[in-house]
Write a protein that holds these residues in place. Structure first.
Motif, PDB file in Angstrom:
ATOM      1  N   HIS A 221      -0.815  13.594  11.823  1.00  0.00           N
ATOM      2  CA  HIS A 221      -1.983  14.094  11.096  1.00  0.00           C
ATOM      3  C   HIS A 221      -2.135  15.588  11.349  1.00  0.00           C
ATOM      4  O   HIS A 221      -2.796  16.004  12.307  1.00  0.00           O
ATOM      5  N   GLN A 222      -1.531  16.388  10.467  1.00  0.00           N
ATOM      6  CA  GLN A 222      -1.603  17.839  10.600  1.00  0.00           C
ATOM      7  C   GLN A 222      -1.545  18.472   9.214  1.00  0.00           C
ATOM      8  O   GLN A 222      -1.596  17.770   8.202  1.00  0.00           O
ATOM      9  N   GLY A 223      -1.452  19.797   9.181  1.00  0.00           N
ATOM     10  CA  GLY A 223      -1.412  20.496   7.897  1.00  0.00           C
ATOM     11  C   GLY A 223      -2.794  20.581   7.262  1.00  0.00           C
ATOM     12  O   GLY A 223      -3.804  20.196   7.854  1.00  0.00           O
ATOM     13  N   VAL A 224      -2.854  21.063   6.048  1.00  0.00           N
ATOM     14  CA  VAL A 224      -4.127  21.231   5.350  1.00  0.00           C
ATOM     15  C   VAL A 224      -4.820  19.892   5.131  1.00  0.00           C
ATOM     16  O   VAL A 224      -6.041  19.779   5.249  1.00  0.00           O
ATOM     17  N   ASN A 225      -4.049  18.849   4.826  1.00  0.00           N
ATOM     18  CA  ASN A 225      -4.650  17.554   4.521  1.00  0.00           C
ATOM     19  C   ASN A 225      -4.858  16.679   5.748  1.00  0.00           C
ATOM     20  O   ASN A 225      -5.314  15.543   5.623  1.00  0.00           O
ATOM     21  N   VAL A 226      -4.509  17.187   6.914  1.00  0.00           N
ATOM     22  CA  VAL A 226      -4.591  16.409   8.160  1.00  0.00           C
ATOM     23  C   VAL A 226      -3.887  15.063   7.933  1.00  0.00           C
ATOM     24  O   VAL A 226      -4.402  13.988   8.222  1.00  0.00           O
ATOM     25  N   GLY A 227      -2.681  15.143   7.418  1.00  0.00           N
ATOM     26  CA  GLY A 227      -1.892  13.972   7.049  1.00  0.00           C
ATOM     27  C   GLY A 227      -1.412  14.099   5.614  1.00  0.00           C
ATOM     28  O   GLY A 227      -1.497  15.156   4.996  1.00  0.00           O
ATOM     29  N   GLY A 228      -0.878  12.997   5.089  1.00  0.00           N
ATOM     30  CA  GLY A 228      -0.450  12.988   3.699  1.00  0.00           C
ATOM     31  C   GLY A 228       0.863  13.679   3.416  1.00  0.00           C
ATOM     32  O   GLY A 228       1.221  13.845   2.253  1.00  0.00           O
ATOM     33  N   ASN A 229       1.602  14.064   4.461  1.00  0.00           N
ATOM     34  CA  ASN A 229       2.841  14.802   4.222  1.00  0.00           C
ATOM     35  C   ASN A 229       4.062  14.183   4.903  1.00  0.00           C
ATOM     36  O   ASN A 229       5.084  14.838   5.098  1.00  0.00           O
ATOM     37  N   MET A 230       3.969  12.889   5.246  1.00  0.00           N
ATOM     38  CA  MET A 230       5.119  12.214   5.834  1.00  0.00           C
ATOM     39  C   MET A 230       4.889  10.703   5.775  1.00  0.00           C
ATOM     40  O   MET A 230       3.790  10.226   5.505  1.00  0.00           O
ATOM     41  N   PHE A 231       5.976   9.959   6.007  1.00  0.00           N
ATOM     42  CA  PHE A 231       5.893   8.506   6.141  1.00  0.00           C
ATOM     43  C   PHE A 231       5.956   8.147   7.626  1.00  0.00           C
ATOM     44  O   PHE A 231       6.541   8.872   8.423  1.00  0.00           O
ATOM     45  N   GLU A 232       5.362   6.995   7.966  1.00  0.00           N
ATOM     46  CA  GLU A 232       5.413   6.530   9.349  1.00  0.00           C
ATOM     47  C   GLU A 232       5.325   5.012   9.365  1.00  0.00           C
ATOM     48  O   GLU A 232       4.702   4.396   8.495  1.00  0.00           O
ATOM     49  N   THR A 233       5.959   4.398  10.344  1.00  0.00           N
ATOM     50  CA  THR A 233       5.902   2.945  10.518  1.00  0.00           C
ATOM     51  C   THR A 233       4.573   2.555  11.144  1.00  0.00           C
ATOM     52  O   THR A 233       4.176   3.114  12.170  1.00  0.00           O
ATOM     53  N   LEU A 234       3.871   1.623  10.523  1.00  0.00           N
ATOM     54  CA  LEU A 234       2.647   1.099  11.120  1.00  0.00           C
ATOM     55  C   LEU A 234       3.043   0.068  12.172  1.00  0.00           C
ATOM     56  O   LEU A 234       3.651  -0.958  11.863  1.00  0.00           O
ATOM     57  N   GLY A 235       2.696   0.366  13.407  1.00  0.00           N
ATOM     58  CA  GLY A 235       3.099  -0.483  14.518  1.00  0.00           C
ATOM     59  C   GLY A 235       4.289   0.109  15.246  1.00  0.00           C
ATOM     60  O   GLY A 235       5.201  -0.615  15.670  1.00  0.00           O
ATOM     61  N   ALA A 236       4.284   1.422  15.421  1.00  0.00           N
ATOM     62  CA  ALA A 236       5.404   2.099  16.084  1.00  0.00           C
ATOM     63  C   ALA A 236       5.516   1.709  17.548  1.00  0.00           C
ATOM     64  O   ALA A 236       6.608   1.678  18.112  1.00  0.00           O
ATOM     65  N   MET A 237       4.378   1.389  18.193  1.00  0.00           N
ATOM     66  CA  MET A 237       4.387   1.111  19.624  1.00  0.00           C
ATOM     67  C   MET A 237       4.038  -0.341  19.962  1.00  0.00           C
ATOM     68  O   MET A 237       4.118  -0.754  21.114  1.00  0.00           O
ATOM     69  N   ALA A 238       3.622  -1.115  18.958  1.00  0.00           N
ATOM     70  CA  ALA A 238       3.302  -2.532  19.158  1.00  0.00           C
ATOM     71  C   ALA A 238       3.291  -3.188  17.787  1.00  0.00           C
ATOM     72  O   ALA A 238       3.131  -2.514  16.769  1.00  0.00           O
ATOM     73  N   ASP A 239       3.478  -4.496  17.765  1.00  0.00           N
ATOM     74  CA  ASP A 239       3.619  -5.205  16.488  1.00  0.00           C
ATOM     75  C   ASP A 239       2.250  -5.476  15.867  1.00  0.00           C
ATOM     76  O   ASP A 239       1.615  -6.499  16.129  1.00  0.00           O
ATOM     77  N   TYR A 240       1.826  -4.552  15.035  1.00  0.00           N
ATOM     78  CA  TYR A 240       0.513  -4.655  14.385  1.00  0.00           C
ATOM     79  C   TYR A 240       0.404  -5.907  13.539  1.00  0.00           C
ATOM     80  O   TYR A 240      -0.607  -6.623  13.581  1.00  0.00           O
ATOM     81  N   PHE A 241       1.433  -6.200  12.763  1.00  0.00           N
ATOM     82  CA  PHE A 241       1.355  -7.310  11.810  1.00  0.00           C
ATOM     83  C   PHE A 241       1.395  -8.665  12.498  1.00  0.00           C
ATOM     84  O   PHE A 241       0.744  -9.610  12.051  1.00  0.00           O
ATOM     85  N   ALA A 242       2.136  -8.770  13.581  1.00  0.00           N
ATOM     86  CA  ALA A 242       2.144 -10.030  14.322  1.00  0.00           C
ATOM     87  C   ALA A 242       0.769 -10.296  14.932  1.00  0.00           C
ATOM     88  O   ALA A 242       0.283 -11.433  14.929  1.00  0.00           O
ATOM     89  N   ASP A 243       0.141  -9.261  15.442  1.00  0.00           N
ATOM     90  CA  ASP A 243      -1.176  -9.416  16.055  1.00  0.00           C
ATOM     91  C   ASP A 243      -2.251  -9.689  15.006  1.00  0.00           C
ATOM     92  O   ASP A 243      -3.164 -10.485  15.248  1.00  0.00           O
TER      93      ASP A 243
END
Length: 330
Positions: A221-243
């Motif tokens: 979350h950076q730049g003018v839009n504080v985000g919106g300028n890249m893709f990222e995996t949801l659950g990079a550090m833990a399995d969000y969808f399993a939980d």
């Protein structure tokens, strides 16, 4: 997260993605010195747009005739009086058909490097094709839309004045996109802080921003839009969808576009501009409050169990990202 890794991610996320719309003007003599080395940049006060197209696009944005049964407009899901959202977990299209993913705000969408959560549209113009033709959203066709608008007298003169060939698919999309590019929200308190006004933030808000950076939130979350300028995996550090449980096709994210296994659960990082006004949060709308969203991000993206104090201070900072639209607080 290591500072060097954060710097690398910021450079990768922002390289080659700056647009003239978001160019920040240099400071004027006599103004406080701007904080030019911060990972977040202020929104400019003006855009260089054709005012005639913006006015026509505003009309079209609120036009329910774009939908098959004349009940749904762009503003139905992106209500400008509600920070560009409808505050629903899922929006509803024609025949009260419930959508499958949370509708993001339309404000500052011109600052996103791709459109939609899965990034399947490269431009605002391309994005417009989606909802108009989606069966569960507007459920229309371009032939139907063009026919309706040509039969509506209020549109003929402005289209003809701006576009020599009148009401055409390309021109409709261009006008709506130009209006959407006008939907910027400058002059947030945090922007004032970035421009050199240290009194714009409280001590707690500044501490929240410090923690926002120190935990590594600015790696995404950076730049003018504080985000919106890249893709990222949801659950990079833990399995969000399993939980969370209850998987849906929408959870697959960018995988639905590319078919690549590496893109499963990958989403466009959302802008945090005006985030205090755009609940609920995440692509699934599962976080009802900003405090919950920060806690979830800390756990699943940073691998951190944030303390209540940390969450409170970061939320205080995030609330300073609420800007102004047409000179009025959003």
């Amino acid at each position: 997260m290591k500072p060097i890794l954060i710097l690398i991610l910021i450079l990768v996320a922002t390289s080659g993605k700056t647009s003239r719309l978001w160019a920040v003007p240099p400071p004027v003599g006599g103004q406080p010195a701007a904080k030019t080395h911060e990972p977040i940049k202020p929104i400019p006060f003006q855009t260089n747009l054709d005012s005639r197209k913006v006015a026509l696009g505003r009309m079209l944005f609120q036009e329910s005739k774009l939908s098959h049964d004349n009940t749904v407009s762009c503003a139905s899901c992106h209500d400008l009086s509600q920070a560009g959202t409808d505050h629903r977990v899922h929006s509803f299209g024609i025949h009260q058909t419930e959508g499958t993913i949370n509708a993001p705000t339309v404000f500052n969408s011109a600052g996103n490097f791709k459109q939609f959560w899965d990034g399947r549209a490269a431009t605002l113009e391309e994005q417009i094709d989606g909802p108009i033709q989606a069966p569960g959203e507007m459920g229309s066709t371009w032939d139907e839309v063009i026919g309706k608008l040509r039969a509506t007298p209020v549109y003929n003169a402005p289209f003809k004045a701006i576009y020599p060939n009148g009401i055409q698919r390309r021109n409709i999309k261009d006008a709506i996109a130009q209006f959407e590019r006008s939907l910027i929200t400058p002059n947030a308190r945090f922007d004032k802080f970035l421009r050199g006004d240290d009194t714009a933030l409280t001590t707690e808000e500044k501490e929240g921003y410090r923690k926002f950076k120190s935990y590594g939130c600015t790696s995404c979350h950076q730049g003018v839009n504080v985000g919106g300028n890249m893709f990222e995996t949801l659950g990079a550090m833990a399995d969000y969808f399993a939980d969370r449980g209850g998987p849906t096709p929408a959870d697959n994210g960018r995988f639905n576009v590319t078919g690549r296994e590496d893109d499963r659960y990958v989403f466009k990082v959302p802008s945090l501009r005006n985030v205090a006004r755009t609940a609920p949060y995440l692509h699934d709308g599962s976080a009802k409050t900003l405090e919950e969203a920060v806690t979830v991000m800390g756990r699943y993206q940073l691998g951190e169990r944030l303390s209540p104090q940390d969450v409170d201070q970061i939320v205080k900072f995030l609330k300073t990202l609420t800007g102004e639209y047409e000179g009025k607080p959003l």
